[in-house]
Each structure stands twice: as C-alpha cells, then as structure tokens.
Design an enzyme around this catalytic site. Structure first.
Site, PDB file in Angstrom:
ATOM      1  N   HIS A  57       0.812  -1.228   0.000  1.00 24.07           N
ATOM      2  CA  HIS A  57       0.000   0.000   0.000  1.00 24.07           C
ATOM      3  C   HIS A  57       0.844   1.277   0.000  1.00 24.07           C
ATOM      4  O   HIS A  57       0.326   2.360  -0.276  1.00 24.07           O
ATOM      5  CB  HIS A  57      -0.924   0.034   1.222  1.00 24.07           C
ATOM      6  N   HIS A 113      -6.337  -6.982  -0.603  1.00 22.99           N
ATOM      7  CA  HIS A 113      -6.481  -5.549  -0.923  1.00 22.99           C
ATOM      8  C   HIS A 113      -5.649  -5.157  -2.139  1.00 22.99           C
ATOM      9  O   HIS A 113      -4.576  -5.706  -2.365  1.00 22.99           O
ATOM     10  CB  HIS A 113      -6.041  -4.710   0.285  1.00 22.99           C
ATOM     11  N   ASP A 163      -2.674 -10.320  -2.330  1.00 18.60           N
ATOM     12  CA  ASP A 163      -3.293  -9.852  -1.085  1.00 18.60           C
ATOM     13  C   ASP A 163      -4.755  -9.519  -1.383  1.00 18.60           C
ATOM     14  O   ASP A 163      -5.104  -9.163  -2.510  1.00 18.60           O
ATOM     15  CB  ASP A 163      -2.549  -8.609  -0.594  1.00 18.60           C
ATOM     16  N   ASP A 209      -5.108 -12.596   3.624  1.00 19.79           N
ATOM     17  CA  ASP A 209      -6.391 -12.003   4.011  1.00 19.79           C
ATOM     18  C   ASP A 209      -7.482 -12.350   2.989  1.00 19.79           C
ATOM     19  O   ASP A 209      -8.625 -11.907   3.114  1.00 19.79           O
ATOM     20  CB  ASP A 209      -6.287 -10.485   4.252  1.00 19.79           C
TER      21      ASP A 209
HETATM   22  C1  SP5 Z   1      -1.362  -5.127   4.089  1.00 18.70           C
HETATM   23  C2  SP5 Z   1      -2.850  -5.073   4.280  1.00 18.70           C
HETATM   24  O1  SP5 Z   1      -3.514  -6.095   4.195  1.00 18.70           O
HETATM   25  N1  SP5 Z   1      -3.391  -3.904   4.621  1.00 18.70           N
HETATM   26  C3  SP5 Z   1      -4.798  -3.757   4.790  1.00 18.70           C
HETATM   27  C4  SP5 Z   1      -5.197  -2.611   5.636  1.00 18.70           C
HETATM   28  C5  SP5 Z   1      -6.688  -2.449   5.695  1.00 18.70           C
HETATM   29  N2  SP5 Z   1      -7.073  -1.466   6.646  1.00 18.70           N
HETATM   30  C6  SP5 Z   1      -8.410  -0.921   6.570  1.00 18.70           C
HETATM   31  C7  SP5 Z   1      -9.476  -1.954   6.577  1.00 18.70           C
HETATM   32  C8  SP5 Z   1     -10.847  -1.365   6.554  1.00 18.70           C
HETATM   33  C9  SP5 Z   1     -11.856  -2.453   6.674  1.00 18.70           C
HETATM   34  N3  SP5 Z   1     -13.149  -1.939   6.689  1.00 18.70           N
HETATM   35  C10 SP5 Z   1     -14.184  -2.938   6.880  1.00 18.70           C
HETATM   36  C11 SP5 Z   1     -14.309  -3.839   5.687  1.00 18.70           C
HETATM   37  C12 SP5 Z   1     -15.044  -5.115   6.003  1.00 18.70           C
HETATM   38  N4  SP5 Z   1     -15.156  -5.936   4.848  1.00 18.70           N
HETATM   39 ZN    ZN Z   2      -4.425  -6.916   2.627  1.00 21.93          ZN
END
Ligand code: SP5
Ligand code: ZN
Length: 356
Positions: A176, A215, A213, A297
């Site tokens: 990120h 995300h 990942d 994740d």
């Molecule tokens: C490296 C990595 O996996 N970073 C991810 C960071 C995510 N942080 C914010 C997550 C916000 C989640 N909000 C609720 C979503 C439920 N599906």
């Molecule tokens: Zn992630």
C-alpha cells in the site's frame, strides 16, 4: 525448495489503528509472523535468519530513497523521536496522523510542512500506519529482507538449479505504500526495493508482479505506473480498502497494469478464473523475474477480507502459478493476513503447492 528468510527485528513494531471508528491494537501484529515461523519450524522447515548490520542499514536507506525520496525516509526514522522531544507523545505511544494533505491542482507543489502534526498527515493516507519507538528498526529489517531475497534469486539464477524461489517474511508489509505516503500498515514498498536491487545486477530485467493480497496494492501500482519493464497484476476485493484504486479501467499508459477485482463473497472457482487470466498476462509479458505479494487475508475467515478461500485452496493457487511460470526465478513477499490461528497452515499449504 523455497528458501525462507526471517529477521526477529521485524517483530518489534507494534502499533495501533483506527478501525471501524475504534482506536485499537493494529491487526497487523508481531504475532502474525510469530505464528508463521512456529508452523514452519513445527513442519521441520529451515528458516534462514537475517539481522541488519549498521552497514546494511545505510545500504537499505540508499535503495529506499530511490523509491521514496530522502525526506520521506527521514520522516519514518525521526518522527517518533521528534514527537517525544517536543513533548507531544509518551515513549510507548504511537504517532498517528490527524489531518491529511488536500488534493487540488493549486496545492500540488506544496512542500512538506514543518509542523509535526501536519507532517504526520502529509506522509500518510490513513490511520493504520502508526509509528512507535521501534517502527523504524522493523521497517528497515523488513525492507532488508526484500533486498536480501532479491540478491539471492539473482545469485541462484547464475549458479544453478538450486532454489529459485525465496520467501521473505516481510513485516511491516509494503504494497500500500506509495512513493511518499504510508498506509494500510505499509511504510516502505518492499517489492519496489527488490526490483531496484535486481536491477543493479541485471539492468534490463523485466518483472511481473502478482499481487495476491485481498487488498489492491495501490502503492506498487503507483510506483510502477509508467514503467514499461514491470507488469503489475492484482486480484483483490472490489470496492474494498484502499477504496479509490484497483478498478479494471486502471491499465496505465503502457497497458502494464492489470486489475482483476472480485466482488465480496466470491468463491474459489471465481478466484481461479481470475488467477488464470493473471497468469496468462504474465506469460505474455515474458518476465525474467516473478515477484509475488502474498497476502492471506483472502482466507474465508479473515476479518479484513470477504473471499471464500480455504486452506487447501492455497495449495492449488501455488501449484497453478508454478505450472505457469516454470523456471522463472521467483520472490515471494508477505503482505497481509490476519487470522493468527490459521496463518501458519495457510502458508504451509501454499508452500506445499509451490514445491509440488
Ligand atoms: C497489508 C494489508 O492487508 N493492509 C490492509 C489494511 C486495511 N485497513 C483498513 C481496513 C478497513 C476495513 N473496513 C471494513 C471492511 C469489512 N469488509
Ligand atoms: Zn491486505
């Protein structure tokens, strides 16, 4: 055989985050890597322990500055002690931003502010990138693992049939982090530093980055946006964090970006279809090196994910990749994955599929 790199200094960083409007211990915790290491050891795997020498710190910083600039790196190194010296924080607490920079044409040349509160927000894009007293040491140790792993896959290529895959247990993760903003638990883009390191040995190398990942790796995408020798491919949760990037329409100026978003609750069958699309693009690109951002994740129970991927599926994912990239040296860097009790077995399942 996959060679596995770990550095205990990566375990020092332990911070807080704003999640679901609550300030709480960050899900990205030292226990994640501890759990993976414990499972690897229990399975009889050899782990190649690293520790950063003073000399290496300098060299990691030099490489990091190429991607992130000197000011940003100095910010990571100095913020906690600057806040402490100014009486703004207690020794055991974390620096978190309170106000982010505004994005508007008129402000685009805004210089880094002097004010410490302003700087914390200038160099971050969310509130899950706290900086505590030991963060710098772990950030450097993590980046160093990525650099060492990069050196190793280059050596392996020239020497022989020995290990052509190196797995680095990088923590904090990296995908990120953009050129000058921390976020999503990431402070330095570890994979970008691996690319820089490989290029010092092989300047004309072509790279395929496969980001698995849950995300979208907004930072990696941004860093390599117009780089014609790097293909960035990501399979990630659609409309999930980091929210503003990862749409299929983001292809880059040279068509070297491939985003494959998947809706919430997607099954492994849907995932496999995207994985095959991703691997097809990677084959066409003819990369000299495959770099994987590996996040667990995507696991069905992950608090930050929503896919229906189970432990055994990681074996299938890894063997599918292996079959497609045969012989290409690969570097695997750890990104996310937050189910402590299942991280170890998920990693073992992936390794099993990779090694066949
Ligand atoms: C490296 C990595 O996996 N970073 C991810 C960071 C995510 N942080 C914010 C997550 C916000 C989640 N909000 C609720 C979503 C439920 N599906
Ligand atoms: Zn992630």
């Amino acid at each position: 055989m996959i060679q596995i790199l770990h550095d205990e200094t990566t375990l020092l960083h332990k911070t807080i985050e704003l999640l679901g409007s609550k300030l709480r211990p960050a899900l990205e915790s030292p226990e994640r890597v501890r759990a993976i290491v414990a499972s690897l050891k229990a399975a009889g795997r050899e782990i190649c322990m690293q520790s950063v020498t003073d000399e290496q710190v300098q060299s990691v910083m030099e490489i990091a500055k190429i991607t992130h600039g000197e000011e940003y790196i100095d910010h990571l190194r100095n913020t906690h002690s600057d806040w402490l010296a100014a009486g703004l924080i207690e020794q055991h607490k974390s620096v978190l931003p309170e106000c982010f920079r505004l994005h508007n044409q008129a402000y685009s040349s805004l210089a880094p502010p002097k004010d410490l509160f302003a700087r914390a927000g200038y160099y971050a894009f969310d509130m899950s990138s706290g900086i505590m007293k030991d963060s710098w040491q772990s950030i450097i140790a993590s980046a160093n693992l990525a650099i060492q792993a990069a050196s190793m896959i280059c050596e392996n290529t020239t020497t022989s049939r020995s290990a052509r895959t190196v797995l680095a247990l990088t923590r904090p993760p990296g995908h990120h982090c953009t050129g000058h903003q921390a976020g999503g638990y990431c402070y330095i883009n570890n994979i970008a530093l691996s690319v820089t390191r490989i290029r010092t040995m092989n300047p004309s190398a072509r790279f395929a980055i496969l980001d698995l990942d849950f995300h979208h790796g907004n930072g990696t995408q941004e860093i390599f946006w117009s780089d014609t020798s790097v293909l960035y491919v990501s399979i990630h949760g659609q409309d999930e964090f980091p929210y503003y990037t990862g749409h299929a329409s983001e292809v880059g100026p040279h068509n070297t970006i491939l985003n494959l978003p998947l809706p919430a609750r997607s099954t492994f069958a849907a995932y496999q279809t995207h994985l095959k699309t991703a691997l097809g693009a990677i084959q066409t690109f003819k990369a000299d090196y495959l770099l994987i951002s590996l996040g667990f994740d995507t696991f069905r129970l992950d608090p930050l994910g929503s896919f229906q991927i189970d432990t055994g599926d990681y074996t299938t994912i890894a063997s599918t990749i292996q079959q497609c990239i045969q012989g290409v040296p690969a570097l695997i860097l750890l990104e996310g994955g937050y189910v402590l009790e299942r991280l170890g077995e998920n990693m073992l399942a992936f390794i099993k599929g990779w090694e066949g």
